[in-house]
Design a protein around this motif. Structure first.
Motif, PDB file in Angstrom:
ATOM      1  N   ARG A  29      57.498 -30.801  21.099  1.00 23.90           N
ATOM      2  CA  ARG A  29      57.430 -29.799  22.161  1.00 23.90           C
ATOM      3  C   ARG A  29      58.089 -30.367  23.409  1.00 23.90           C
ATOM      4  NH1 ARG A  29      52.477 -26.106  24.565  1.00 23.90           N
ATOM      5  NH2 ARG A  29      53.704 -25.259  26.280  1.00 23.90           N
ATOM      6  N   ASP A  84      53.506 -17.454  18.596  1.00 27.27           N
ATOM      7  CA  ASP A  84      54.587 -17.867  19.491  1.00 27.27           C
ATOM      8  C   ASP A  84      55.908 -18.102  18.757  1.00 27.27           C
ATOM      9  OD1 ASP A  84      52.879 -17.945  21.792  1.00 27.27           O
ATOM     10  OD2 ASP A  84      52.112 -19.879  21.086  1.00 27.27           O
ATOM     11  N   LEU A  93      51.879 -26.559  15.083  1.00 30.23           N
ATOM     12  CA  LEU A  93      52.007 -25.735  16.281  1.00 30.23           C
ATOM     13  C   LEU A  93      50.762 -25.830  17.149  1.00 30.23           C
ATOM     14  CD1 LEU A  93      53.640 -22.544  14.753  1.00 30.23           C
ATOM     15  CD2 LEU A  93      54.714 -24.088  16.398  1.00 30.23           C
ATOM     16  N   VAL A 130      56.344 -20.914  23.859  1.00 30.69           N
ATOM     17  CA  VAL A 130      55.002 -20.694  24.365  1.00 30.69           C
ATOM     18  C   VAL A 130      55.086 -19.936  25.677  1.00 30.69           C
ATOM     19  CG1 VAL A 130      52.848 -21.807  25.078  1.00 30.69           C
ATOM     20  CG2 VAL A 130      54.245 -22.836  23.267  1.00 30.69           C
ATOM     21  N   ALA A 169      59.048 -22.157  18.104  1.00 30.70           N
ATOM     22  CA  ALA A 169      58.126 -21.336  18.886  1.00 30.70           C
ATOM     23  C   ALA A 169      58.446 -21.480  20.366  1.00 30.70           C
ATOM     24  CB  ALA A 169      56.682 -21.763  18.626  1.00 30.70           C
ATOM     25  N   ASP A 174      58.414 -25.237  27.171  1.00 31.12           N
ATOM     26  CA  ASP A 174      57.753 -24.129  26.477  1.00 31.12           C
ATOM     27  C   ASP A 174      58.229 -23.964  25.041  1.00 31.12           C
ATOM     28  OD1 ASP A 174      60.315 -23.142  26.884  1.00 31.12           O
ATOM     29  OD2 ASP A 174      59.668 -21.262  27.806  1.00 31.12           O
ATOM     30  N   ASP A 228      53.639 -19.334  28.857  1.00 27.26           N
ATOM     31  CA  ASP A 228      52.649 -19.909  29.759  1.00 27.26           C
ATOM     32  C   ASP A 228      52.139 -18.823  30.639  1.00 27.26           C
ATOM     33  OD1 ASP A 228      52.784 -22.392  28.596  1.00 27.26           O
ATOM     34  OD2 ASP A 228      54.397 -23.054  29.883  1.00 27.26           O
ATOM     35  N   SER A 238      50.474 -24.459  20.680  1.00 29.25           N
ATOM     36  CA  SER A 238      51.129 -23.200  20.347  1.00 29.25           C
ATOM     37  C   SER A 238      50.405 -22.553  19.176  1.00 29.25           C
ATOM     38  CB  SER A 238      52.602 -23.493  20.011  1.00 29.25           C
ATOM     39  OG  SER A 238      53.307 -22.318  19.747  1.00 29.25           O
TER      40      SER A 238
END
Length: 129
Positions: A23, A72, A63, A127, A125, A26, A129, A68
């Motif tokens: 990650r 997502d 994830l 994310v 994915a 995002d 926020d 996540s």
């Protein structure tokens, strides 16, 4: 930007130099994931649909660890060793993602790392926020 790595704990990650997922901001990128159980054994031998379900479950675990979830996911790639399994694999994918409906590609490959593996799944994915 901070990088968070997610490990599945296999010996291969350090030997080959990869992470189950990464990650950055995002975005979460999940590496090719197969239907492998906690014991390292292939689950659903001979059943592409079951392997798809298990592989997506393993993707979901990565994830979640990255903050996540399946909701997502914006992109998946499905690698199958027999394109004739496309419908069973597609249905299992559809059951897992429902209305999320990520952009998806399914391609046939000549083999995966273990002959018992019929399906490998990658995911991306984003994310919110």
């Amino acid at each position: 930007m901070a990088r968070k790595r997610v490990s599945s704990g296999t010996e291969w990650e350090s030997a080959v130099g990869y992470s189950r997922a990464v990650r950055v901001g995002d975005r979460v990128e999940v590496a090719g994931t197969t239907a492998t159980g906690d014991d390292g054994e292939v689950v659903g031998r001979g059943d592409a649909a079951e392997q798809t379900k298990v592989a997506i479950g393993n993707v979901e675990t990565a994830l979640v660890e990255a903050g996540s979830g399946l909701e997502d996911v914006v992109r998946t790639r499905l690698f199958v060793t027999d394109v004739d399994d496309w419908e069973a694999v597609g249905r299992a994918h559809g059951e897992a993602f429902g209305e999320v409906r990520p952009a998806t590609t399914l391609v046939e490959v000549s083999a995966l790392v273990d002959p018992a593996m019929l399906v490998e799944v990658e995911a991306v994915a984003v994310v919110d926020d």
